[in-house]
Design an enzyme around this catalytic site. Structure first.
Site, PDB file in Angstrom:
ATOM      1  CB  ALA A  10     -23.983   4.499 -45.963  1.00 49.49           C
ATOM      2  CG  PHE A  12     -19.525   2.555 -55.439  1.00 54.58           C
ATOM      3  CD1 PHE A  12     -20.499   1.582 -56.231  1.00 54.58           C
ATOM      4  CD2 PHE A  12     -18.413   2.529 -56.049  1.00 54.58           C
ATOM      5  CE1 PHE A  12     -20.265   1.104 -57.456  1.00 54.58           C
ATOM      6  CE2 PHE A  12     -17.956   1.778 -57.220  1.00 54.58           C
ATOM      7  CZ  PHE A  12     -19.238   1.091 -57.787  1.00 54.58           C
ATOM      8  CB  VAL A  60     -13.788   7.527 -39.775  1.00 60.20           C
ATOM      9  CG1 VAL A  60     -13.059   8.493 -40.274  1.00 60.20           C
ATOM     10  CG2 VAL A  60     -13.155   6.167 -39.419  1.00 60.20           C
ATOM     11  CB  ALA A  80     -14.285   5.711 -43.329  1.00 63.60           C
ATOM     12  CB  ALA A  81     -11.421   6.646 -47.755  1.00 63.70           C
ATOM     13  CE1 TYR A 182      -8.313   8.283 -52.031  1.00 61.59           C
ATOM     14  CE2 TYR A 182      -7.172   7.425 -54.089  1.00 61.59           C
ATOM     15  CZ  TYR A 182      -8.251   7.367 -53.172  1.00 61.59           C
ATOM     16  OH  TYR A 182      -8.705   6.223 -53.158  1.00 61.59           O
ATOM     17  CE  LYS A 186      -7.581   4.147 -49.929  1.00 60.64           C
ATOM     18  NZ  LYS A 186      -8.660   3.988 -49.043  1.00 60.64           N
ATOM     19  CG  ASN A 211      -9.747   2.770 -62.337  1.00 56.86           C
ATOM     20  OD1 ASN A 211      -8.928   2.382 -62.695  1.00 56.86           O
ATOM     21  ND2 ASN A 211     -10.140   4.313 -62.185  1.00 56.86           N
TER      22      ASN A 211
END
Length: 371
Positions: A10, A12, A60, A80-81, A182, A186, A211
């Protein structure tokens, strides 16, 4: 029809991928926790999410929710993050839970219920500094800038003789240099997925997003993509705030190109086990992007505010070498920056945003995370 699960579907990029998949004949299910920081306090289905997407609201990290979401699914995109370099440096447990633990729970669910393909959303942040050339033409990896150098507002990377290094496109072969929690999370997501996929014969692809920009970004989230943060400021007639001198270079890629790359990663047999950069391949300075956005929004009188400060976890230059994606996926960016920015401005004309940038900046400063 193949049924595809998108965790974080859901959001971007996930919602744009859902549109891309639906347009090519797939069924799409999304699992999303509808985080208040991204979706607002109401926690309701976003209006932009295609009505043909089956939305399941869930965490999640919840194995039961994942098992339900995986029923009848042929392939999985794991998007999901928790996202944001600055925030990750003080909400360490939250980022580690969502990104690292969430991926681990998904991997255990996939071991029990394998799928035909897993595509994991990785990030350019794991590179740290990009690749550079010395004045003599030698290619080398960028190191860290010292605090003493940053306090002098000497922003560029230099060689041992003090000469400025020139940034060049960064390929997937560059070693990771993890400058933030972060970035670490990742990289952990990427490696966990590839290791598990190899061990259990689940064809897995990792995509390192640069980006991404476009409609549907969370404008009231001060830790989202830089263009959305700038847009939030401009919508409130405030200048975009830029760290350092604004001449740091990044790779801005349309979300439509990102969604297409994601579909190609699903459909290309040769992609299994590979890692790909997903960017435009064209560097832009952050200052120029802020000025261009102000211009297309009709607010060219608002100049960006150059802070002359360093934010812990930031890097100087990094933009994508997309040779591998072109060769193996057949990926080619199709949205010109001018066209993408014009569409973004058109979407922004109907949006409003709560400007939380000052609050986020104060949080970083109070923790000593700006220099």
């Amino acid at each position: 029809m193949k049924k595809i699960l998108i965790t974080g579907g859901a959001g971007f990029i996930g919602s744009h991928l859902a549109d891309e998949l639906l347009a090519h004949g797939y069924q799409v299910r999304a699992l999303d926790g509808l985080s208040p920081q991204v979706h607002g306090p109401e926690g309701r289905r976003p209006d932009y999410l295609n009505r043909d997407v089956e939305l399941m609201v869930g965490d999640v990290c919840d194995r039961e929710a994942l098992d339900r979401a995986l029923e009848g699914v042929d392939a999985v995109y794991h998007f999901a993050a928790a996202v944001g370099v600055g925030q990750s440096m003080y909400e360490v447990a939250h980022y580690t839970r969502v990104n690292n633990l969430g991926t681990a729970v998904l991997m255990e669910a996939l071991i029990a219920r394998p799928v035909e393909r897993l595509v994991i959303a990785s990030s350019m942040s794991l590179y740290g500094e990009g690749l550079y050339k010395t004045p003599h033409g030698e290619v080398r990896e960028g190191g860290e800038r010292s605090l003493d150098q940053l306090r002098r507002a000497d922003w560029e990377l230099r060689d041992t003789d003090g000469a400025v290094l020139r940034p060049v496109p960064t390929p997937e072969s560059k070693s990771p240099a993890l400058a933030s929690i972060y970035a670490l999370s990742k990289y952990d997501q990427e490696r966990m997925a590839l290791i598990t996929g190899r061990a259990y014969q689940i064809p897995t692809v990792a995509l390192r997003f640069f980006n991404a920009y476009g409609p549907r970004q969370a404008l009231s989230n001060p830790y989202t993509g830089v263009l959305a943060i700038f847009a939030s400021r401009l919508l409130n007639d405030s200048p975009p705030k830029i760290f350092e001198d604004g001449l740091q270079q990044r790779d801005f890629v349309s979300v439509y190109d990102v969604a297409r790359a994601c579909r190609l990663a699903l459909e290309t047999p040769e992609a299994a086990g590979e890692v790909f950069n997903v960017g435009s391949g064209q560097p832009q300075t952050v200052r120029a992007i802020a000025q261009r956005l102000a211009r297309v929004m009709g607010k060219e009188h608002i100049e960006p505010e150059i802070l002359g400060k360093y934010r812990v976890g930031d890097i100087r230059h990094c933009f994508a070498d997309i040779t591998r994606a072109r060769r193996l996926l057949g990926y080619e960016p199709q949205v010109r920056l001018d066209d993408g920015m014009a569409e973004l401005a058109e979407w922004l004309a109907d949006q409003s945003a709560e400007d939380r940038v000052a609050q986020a900046s104060a949080e970083l400063s109070a923790r000593g995370l700006t220099v």
